[in-house]
Design an enzyme around this catalytic site. Structure first.
Site, PDB file in Angstrom:
ATOM      1  N   ASP A  30       0.915  -1.305  -0.052  1.00 51.52           N
ATOM      2  CA  ASP A  30      -0.058   0.073   0.119  1.00 51.52           C
ATOM      3  C   ASP A  30       0.747   1.331   0.099  1.00 51.52           C
ATOM      4  O   ASP A  30       1.807   1.389   0.860  1.00 51.52           O
ATOM      5  CB  ASP A  30      -0.794   0.072   1.099  1.00 51.52           C
ATOM      6  CG  ASP A  30      -2.052   0.877   1.179  1.00 51.52           C
ATOM      7  OD1 ASP A  30      -3.102   0.661   0.666  1.00 51.52           O
ATOM      8  OD2 ASP A  30      -1.856   2.218   1.148  1.00 51.52           O
ATOM      9  N   ASN A  86     -12.975  -2.725   2.274  1.00 49.32           N
ATOM     10  CA  ASN A  86     -13.503  -1.869   2.551  1.00 49.32           C
ATOM     11  C   ASN A  86     -14.748  -1.831   1.531  1.00 49.32           C
ATOM     12  O   ASN A  86     -14.456  -1.914   0.233  1.00 49.32           O
ATOM     13  CB  ASN A  86     -12.903  -0.542   2.412  1.00 49.32           C
ATOM     14  CG  ASN A  86     -12.131  -0.322   3.641  1.00 49.32           C
ATOM     15  OD1 ASN A  86     -12.359  -0.465   4.542  1.00 49.32           O
ATOM     16  ND2 ASN A  86     -10.873  -0.105   3.523  1.00 49.32           N
ATOM     17  N   HIS A  99     -10.366  -4.816  -3.466  1.00 47.90           N
ATOM     18  CA  HIS A  99      -9.105  -5.265  -3.179  1.00 47.90           C
ATOM     19  C   HIS A  99      -9.151  -5.817  -1.608  1.00 47.90           C
ATOM     20  O   HIS A  99      -9.921  -5.274  -0.802  1.00 47.90           O
ATOM     21  CB  HIS A  99      -8.222  -3.990  -3.337  1.00 47.90           C
ATOM     22  CG  HIS A  99      -8.514  -2.944  -2.756  1.00 47.90           C
ATOM     23  ND1 HIS A  99      -9.452  -1.994  -3.224  1.00 47.90           N
ATOM     24  CD2 HIS A  99      -8.117  -2.336  -1.593  1.00 47.90           C
ATOM     25  CE1 HIS A  99      -9.704  -0.981  -2.604  1.00 47.90           C
ATOM     26  NE2 HIS A  99      -8.913  -1.077  -1.509  1.00 47.90           N
ATOM     27  N   HIS A 101      -6.884  -5.530   1.950  1.00 43.40           N
ATOM     28  CA  HIS A 101      -5.771  -5.212   2.625  1.00 43.40           C
ATOM     29  C   HIS A 101      -5.328  -6.088   3.769  1.00 43.40           C
ATOM     30  O   HIS A 101      -6.318  -6.689   4.306  1.00 43.40           O
ATOM     31  CB  HIS A 101      -6.090  -4.012   3.537  1.00 43.40           C
ATOM     32  CG  HIS A 101      -6.771  -2.722   2.885  1.00 43.40           C
ATOM     33  ND1 HIS A 101      -6.077  -1.634   2.627  1.00 43.40           N
ATOM     34  CD2 HIS A 101      -8.208  -2.421   2.433  1.00 43.40           C
ATOM     35  CE1 HIS A 101      -6.599  -0.684   2.170  1.00 43.40           C
ATOM     36  NE2 HIS A 101      -7.895  -1.025   1.803  1.00 43.40           N
TER      37      HIS A 101
END
Ligand code: 5GP
Ligand code: ZN
Length: 118
Positions: A30, A86, A99, A101
């Site tokens: 990230d 999210n 995606h 995390h």
């Protein structure tokens, strides 16, 4: 999908260090890490929400998740990690390409994930 930053990273239009790649997903760091280790596991297929998934997408996402389990040690996540997806406005999803995390490399005491906890 035109204009999608993650599609551009996947197809190489935006250069990025791919820590892992197979036919279904990439894993990258990230750009704004929230912990000592913060990866994004990005399925190559573009869709935003779980609610948009086809049967085939669910098979492929399942394979990606299983692969993440296999790779965890080599990613420095041998002591565990948090897995966050999210979805939508309340979660403040900012990139509209689904995606995952992967956050870890330290003890996690994250209450508000959107705060800077690194
Ligand atoms: P979301 O808030 O949609 O769940 O997460 C999007 C994530 O993508 C954020 O954590 C943000 O830091 C990360 N991000 C946004 N643009 C880029 C980029 O160009 N490269 C990388 N490596 N990460 C990005
Ligand atoms: Zn995309």
């Amino acid at each position: 999908m035109e204009g999608c930053i993650f599609c551009k990273i996947i197809n190489g239009e935006i250069p990025s260090e791919k820590i892992y790649e197979d036919d279904l997903m990439i894993i990258i760091n990230d750009i704004a890490p929230k912990a000592k280790k913060h990866y994004l596991a990005i399925p190559k297929k573009h869709y935003k929400l779980f609610s948009e998934m086809t049967e085939q997408d669910s098979v492929e996402l399942g394979k990606c998740i299983r692969k993440i389990g296999e790779l965890a040690d080599s990613l420095g996540l041998e002591n565990g990690f948090r897995f966050i997806v999210n979805q939508g406005d309340d979660a403040e999803q900012t990139v509209f390409h689904l995606h995952m995390h992967l956050v870890g490399g330290q003890k996690l005491r994250i209450l508000d994930y959107k705060q800077d906890n690194a």
